[in-house]
Design a protein around this motif. Structure first.
Motif, PDB file in Angstrom:
ATOM      1  N   GLN A   5       0.845  -1.187   0.000  1.00 34.47           N
ATOM      2  CA  GLN A   5       0.000   0.000   0.000  1.00 34.47           C
ATOM      3  C   GLN A   5       0.887   1.246   0.000  1.00 34.47           C
ATOM      4  OE1 GLN A   5      -2.796  -0.297   3.212  1.00 34.47           O
ATOM      5  NE2 GLN A   5      -4.107  -1.691   2.059  1.00 34.47           N
ATOM      6  N   PRO A   6       0.378   2.328  -0.541  1.00 38.57           N
ATOM      7  CA  PRO A   6       1.189   3.546  -0.653  1.00 38.57           C
ATOM      8  C   PRO A   6       1.422   4.235   0.688  1.00 38.57           C
ATOM      9  CG  PRO A   6      -1.055   3.970  -1.372  1.00 38.57           C
ATOM     10  CD  PRO A   6      -0.954   2.490  -1.086  1.00 38.57           C
ATOM     11  N   ARG A  11       3.154   6.282   6.984  1.00 38.75           N
ATOM     12  CA  ARG A  11       2.742   5.223   7.910  1.00 38.75           C
ATOM     13  C   ARG A  11       3.809   4.976   8.970  1.00 38.75           C
ATOM     14  NH1 ARG A  11       1.669   0.905   3.603  1.00 38.75           N
ATOM     15  NH2 ARG A  11       1.849  -0.520   5.356  1.00 38.75           N
ATOM     16  N   LEU A  12       5.074   5.034   8.564  1.00 39.84           N
ATOM     17  CA  LEU A  12       6.162   4.851   9.515  1.00 39.84           C
ATOM     18  C   LEU A  12       6.201   5.992  10.534  1.00 39.84           C
ATOM     19  CD1 LEU A  12       8.859   3.561   7.039  1.00 39.84           C
ATOM     20  CD2 LEU A  12       7.938   2.277   8.999  1.00 39.84           C
ATOM     21  N   VAL A  13       5.981   7.208  10.087  1.00 34.96           N
ATOM     22  CA  VAL A  13       5.975   8.354  11.000  1.00 34.96           C
ATOM     23  C   VAL A  13       4.844   8.211  12.008  1.00 34.96           C
ATOM     24  CG1 VAL A  13       5.563  10.841  11.166  1.00 34.96           C
ATOM     25  CG2 VAL A  13       7.123   9.957   9.428  1.00 34.96           C
ATOM     26  N   VAL A  14       3.664   7.886  11.550  1.00 36.33           N
ATOM     27  CA  VAL A  14       2.517   7.728  12.458  1.00 36.33           C
ATOM     28  C   VAL A  14       2.788   6.613  13.457  1.00 36.33           C
ATOM     29  CG1 VAL A  14       0.090   7.025  12.576  1.00 36.33           C
ATOM     30  CG2 VAL A  14       0.825   8.699  10.863  1.00 36.33           C
ATOM     31  N   ILE A  33       8.515  -0.144  15.144  1.00 40.25           N
ATOM     32  CA  ILE A  33       7.911   0.877  14.280  1.00 40.25           C
ATOM     33  C   ILE A  33       7.462   0.250  12.965  1.00 40.25           C
ATOM     34  CG2 ILE A  33       8.337   2.988  12.957  1.00 40.25           C
ATOM     35  CD1 ILE A  33      10.359   3.750  15.227  1.00 40.25           C
ATOM     36  N   ALA A  34       8.340  -0.515  12.360  1.00 44.63           N
ATOM     37  CA  ALA A  34       8.016  -1.156  11.078  1.00 44.63           C
ATOM     38  C   ALA A  34       6.821  -2.088  11.219  1.00 44.63           C
ATOM     39  CB  ALA A  34       9.230  -1.904  10.546  1.00 44.63           C
ATOM     40  N   VAL A  54      12.993   9.897  12.104  1.00 42.86           N
ATOM     41  CA  VAL A  54      11.529   9.931  11.998  1.00 42.86           C
ATOM     42  C   VAL A  54      11.009  11.226  12.599  1.00 42.86           C
ATOM     43  CG1 VAL A  54       9.382   8.815  12.696  1.00 42.86           C
ATOM     44  CG2 VAL A  54      11.325   7.422  12.014  1.00 42.86           C
ATOM     45  N   LEU A  55      11.612  11.647  13.714  1.00 41.09           N
ATOM     46  CA  LEU A  55      11.200  12.890  14.370  1.00 41.09           C
ATOM     47  C   LEU A  55      11.858  14.120  13.779  1.00 41.09           C
ATOM     48  CD1 LEU A  55      11.229  12.108  18.190  1.00 41.09           C
ATOM     49  CD2 LEU A  55       9.262  12.668  16.780  1.00 41.09           C
TER      50      LEU A  55
END
Length: 84
Positions: A5-6, A11-14, A33-34, A54-55
């Motif tokens: 999925q795109p 998605r990783l940040v969330v 996280i993954a 990520v932050l």
């Protein structure tokens, strides 16, 4: 979520932000996280060199600060607005 999925980076940040809030930064792993994002560790490293990025990489932190300030009460002092 399936891997193909795109928006893998988003998605990783969330997922990272959720885990940082739940477990704390030190207790959050790249693998965690993954997995939360429904992706693999390899996919994480295609988007970020480490969990710190990520932050602080890109606009994540700036966006969070801007949103907090925008949502703060109008009479909040500057530090209160940032903390919001």
């Amino acid at each position: 979520m399936a891997r193909w999925q795109p928006h893998a980076s988003d998605r990783l940040v969330v997922a990272a932000l959720e885990l940082f809030e739940e477990r704390g930064y030190e207790n959050t792993t790249v693998i965690g996280i993954a997995e939360r994002a429904g992706l693999t560790k390899s996919t994480f490293f295609r988007h970020f060199p480490d969990k710190r990025e990520v932050l602080f990489g890109g606009d994540t932190m700036a966006g969070l600060l801007a949103a907090g300030i925008a949502d703060a009460p109008a009479d909040a002092a500057p530090l209160e607005a940032v903390a919001h």
